[in-house]
Design an enzyme around this catalytic site. Structure first.
Site: not given
Ligand code: IVH
Length: 779
Positions: A35, A112, A114, A116, A222, A289, A313, A407, A410, A425, A431
């Site tokens: 993606y 922070e 990220k 999933d 979180y 950020k 990433k 198997c 054996c 088995c 065996c």
């Molecule tokens: S900030 C304007 N902080 O990642 C900023 N997003 O690809 C908005 N996500 O939609 C997001 N951990 O679902 C932020 N520590 C984190 C995050 C985080 C996961 C996800 C979130 C967001 C997506 C963006």
């Protein structure tokens, strides 16, 4: 130019489609990495050809529109996405852009993990949770308040009192890896919904219409930011805001921290990358950020993402690759696991070429075939697994996979337990894959009771080729043991230089040889239990010994006869039959007997068997379709024996009173050679058992019937177990402790408190000589 326009249109369509599947259907068909690559390509083309850029291109939009399954919620402030960085250079560019625009050299960032999962907005009014929504297309989301209320870590009311009147908390709903694994392990065994990955699990769970279903799924949350704030103020940095959220009782990741400059960001990226596999949850990157809100405001936004934040990433945890073959692996307990051998692929930074397929049901559910393109997931310390098949890429002629019959190690039959997902088995004793486990069980206290033979030594003996199977235990010499121990210790870096260490080793080996020798004298139930037959625990072994009495008889019985033992059902009976049908297992039993294992309590079968050794019982035990006990009884009275039934013309079955469909089911069953052979073999076995039955009157009134006997101290001529079994055969009940109810205590050498108690209570006491005389008299 035409080509580029076509490619752009094509990319947009693919991305739209992927968005829809990911966000609305929770059923993605391409990996995150694929993606990201599509989006990158589209972004690059749109940059290079601005005349082809469009306002509603998916590069400018967030997620996908709400599904209509839930009421809609208009977000007071849009919920945005993030731009991605895949390299250090891109992180450098990000920092430089901010530095230049703000004309600042030193920049502090909140760094922070990220997570999933799924982005969520929680609205608190007066400190009380009132509404929760998904991100949707960023402007409008879905109202999933009831579902969010089932997540334990989301507070209903905020702690403290300095929160703003209206506060929107933004964060990620996710499923912890352990919870995901537990959920799937349960689903795989019991046929529930298997989740492809924790993100899918979280998204699918949260978007259940019935909150009760969401409540059953183990979800967490979180907080990572805020949306609308009214009637109150927040600190002027993001990091201080996170600290406030934490104070108010919202869960905020401990991994969030403030770092300075590109070096700080990259160091954070590497630190979290190193920790990634050990984290409790999946992360697909880290987020940087700009920490101060003034700077954030000045930077502003591009189409769908802030300019003041970026996601850096990690290598993707899911990748697509091609299955070269599907093979099975036999574990030490005999459980058979299918594996996919695949074209090597980099997953989460590690090259993977094997992935587990868990069990045959999982393969069938995914319908994985040789040549298929599949998605492989590798997260944390968990073994890489195949989670999805790309059906549209299946090569022509690919055939469904099925479990091999034998198997691969054996050659014994593979057996599936009824109602269970696991195949095993049945060459338990023979065996090689199960060698360590079978010796370990064989030697255990409640089996042959060989003291001093720990698992580590068994592993070494197997590894050095001293133990091909359990019978080799009875061939081991003192020298073999000492040589093995020396090598095993050397492998662990222990070098026993001293004379004392040598003596200790010799003493250990001496004792072990003695314990092995001592174990040769055993009882039938211990021996049967020691063989480690699937489902045959101590009580089943005891019941078998009690009912059939003789190993020579038991070892050649076909499985239907085992069903005549109380408490043995079809599954156990079949497991026993499978075990005994494997020539390798029989050979091991032969070798054990040839190497001096003696069963001291052989006896005649239980006379009560006389009532159930007939054709009707046998037909009822064979699990023939439509043959109920009633039909079996009809057949039993119509036919003299199995031979007659087998050779009976079909119409005579109907004459015997069977309805037409029952009779044709029976004919069809009998026409299979294996079934006919089993019927005849079982009938012969019935006769064989019958021939061994004692006169019923003799056995019912044994000379010790009604007496409770306690054995204490050690006997020189036999083990207490053997003595107990022989007394039981004469009608006694053998108990472990002395009480007023005890009729007799047999006291060997060094008898202690039990003898004293017997004397105190005036219970009759025999010594070994008296016991032997009694046994001889009643032999
Ligand atoms: S900030 C304007 N902080 O990642 C900023 N997003 O690809 C908005 N996500 O939609 C997001 N951990 O679902 C932020 N520590 C984190 C995050 C985080 C996961 C996800 C979130 C967001 C997506 C963006």
């Amino acid at each position: 130019m035409i080509d580029i326009a076509t490619r752009i249109a094509d990319l947009r369509r693919q991305i739209e489609d992927a968005n829809q599947r990911y966000h609305a259907l929770d059923a993605p068909e391409i990996t995150d990495a694929q993606y990201d690559a599509l989006v990158r390509e589209l972004e690059a083309l749109e940059r290079a050809h601005p005349q082809l850029a469009e306002a509603d291109s998916p590069t400018r939009r967030v997620g996908s529109a709400p599904s209509g399954r839930f009421p809609q919620v208009a977000h007071a402030l849009p919920m945005l996405s993030l731009g991605n960085a895949f390299s250090d250079e891109e992180v450098g560019d990000f920092v430089r852009r901010i530095s230049e625009r703000l004309a600042r050299d030193v920049l502090a960032f909140s760094a922070e993990p990220k997570l999933d999962g799924l982005a969520i907005s929680l609205r608190y009014e007066g400190g009380v949770f009132v509404q929760g929504a998904t991100r949707g297309d960023g402007a409008t989301g879905e109202d999933v308040t009831a579902n969010l209320r089932t997540i334990a870590v989301i507070p209903e009311t905020l702690q403290g009192s300095d929160w703003p009147q209206v506060l929107e908390v933004r964060g990620e709903v996710y499923m912890a890896r352990a919870d995901f694994e537990r959920w799937n392990a349960h689903a795989r065994l019991h046929g529930g919904k298997v989740l492809a990955n924790p993100r899918n699990g979280a998204a699918g769970s949260l978007r259940q219409i019935d909150p009760q279903l969401t409540a059953q799924r183990p979800l967490s949350f979180y907080a990572y930011g805020i949306g609308l704030v009214e009637g109150g103020a927040l600190p002027d940095t993001h990091s201080a805001t996170l600290a406030k959220l934490r104070e108010w009782g919202l869960p905020v990741s401990d991994l969030a921290t403030v770092v300075v400059g590109v070096d700080g960001l990259l160091a954070y990226y590497r630190r979290i990358g190193d920790a990634r596999d050990g984290l409790a949850f999946d992360i697909d990157g880290v987020v940087y950020k700009l920490d101060d809100y003034a700077g954030q405001r000045e930077m502003g936004f591009v189409a769908r993402a802030p300019r003041w934040a970026i996601a850096h990433k990690f290598p993707a945890q899911e990748q697509a690759t091609v299955v070269d073959s599907i093979e099975v692996n036999v574990g030490r307990t005999g459980a058979v696991t299918p594996w996919a051998l695949m074209q090597p692929v980099l997953v989460g930074g590690v090259t993977v070429s094997r992935a587990t397929l868990h069990n045959a049901d999982h393969v069938a559910r995914l319908d994985v075939r040789n040549g298929d393109t599949v998605i492989v997931r590798r997260a944390g310390d968990v073994i890489p697994e195949v989670v999805q098949v790309m059906l549209e890429q299946r090569p022509a002629g690919a055939v469904p996979w099925s479990m091999p019959r034998h198997c691969p190690v054996c050659g014994a039959e593979l057996v599936r337990e009824e109602g269970a997902a696991v195949w095993r088995c049945s060459g338990e004793l023979s065996c090689p894959a199960q060698r360590v486990q079978s010796v370990f069980h064989f030697a255990s206290r409640r089996a042959m009771d060989i003291d001093g033979l720990g698992e580590r030594y068994i592993e070494s003996l197997v590894e050095f080729g001293e133990l091909e199977d359990v019978s080799d235990l009875y061939r081991l010499t003192l020298e073999d043991l000492l040589a093995m121990k020396r090598r095993a210790d050397e492998c662990e870096g222990i070098t026993p230089e001293t004379v004392k260490a040598g003596k200790v080793a010799t003493k250990w080996a001496d004792n072990l040889i003695e314990a092995i020798d001592h174990s040769r004298d055993t009882t039938l139930s211990r021996f049967l239990y020691a063989l480690g037959i699937q489902h045959v625990g101590e009580s089943t072994a005891r019941a078998l010994a009690l009912w059939f009495g003789d190993l020579a008889l038991i070892r050649h019985l076909p499985w239907p006869l085992f069903k005549r033992v109380p408490d043995i059902g079809g599954e156990v009976a079949r497991a026993l039959g499978h075990f005994l049908d494997q020539p390798g297992n029989q050979q091991v039993i032969d070798r054990l007997l040839a190497r001096g294992v003696r069963i001291g309590d052989t006896r005649a079968p239980n006379p009560e068997l006389a009532d159930v050794l007939d054709l009707a019982t046998l037909l009822a035990d064979l699990d023939i379709p439509k043959i109920t006990p009633l039909r079996a009884a009809q057949l039993g009275s119509a036919f003299a024996d199995a031979q007659m039934l087998l050779h009976a013309p079909a119409h005579t079955l109907v004459t015997a009173g069977l309805p037409a469909d029952t009779s044709s089911a029976l004919v069809a069953w009998l026409e299979e050679d294996a079934n006919a052979a089993l019927l005849l073999r079982s009938a012969q076995a019935q006769q064989q058992v019958r021939a061994l039955l004692p006169e019923r009157a003799d056995a019912v009134a044994g000379p010790l019937s009604g007496k409770t006997v306690v054995l204490t101290g050690s006997l020189s001529s036999m083990s207490r177990d053997v003595a107990g079994a022989r007394l039981e055969a004469l009608g006694a009940k053998v108990a472990g402790s002395v009480s007023k109810k005890t009729s007799l205590v047999v006291a060997g050498e060094e008898a202690g408190s039990k003898l004293a108690k017997a004397e105190e209570l005036g219970v009759e006491v025999w010594d070994e000589a008296k016991l032997l005389a009694f046994l001889a008299q009643h032999a």
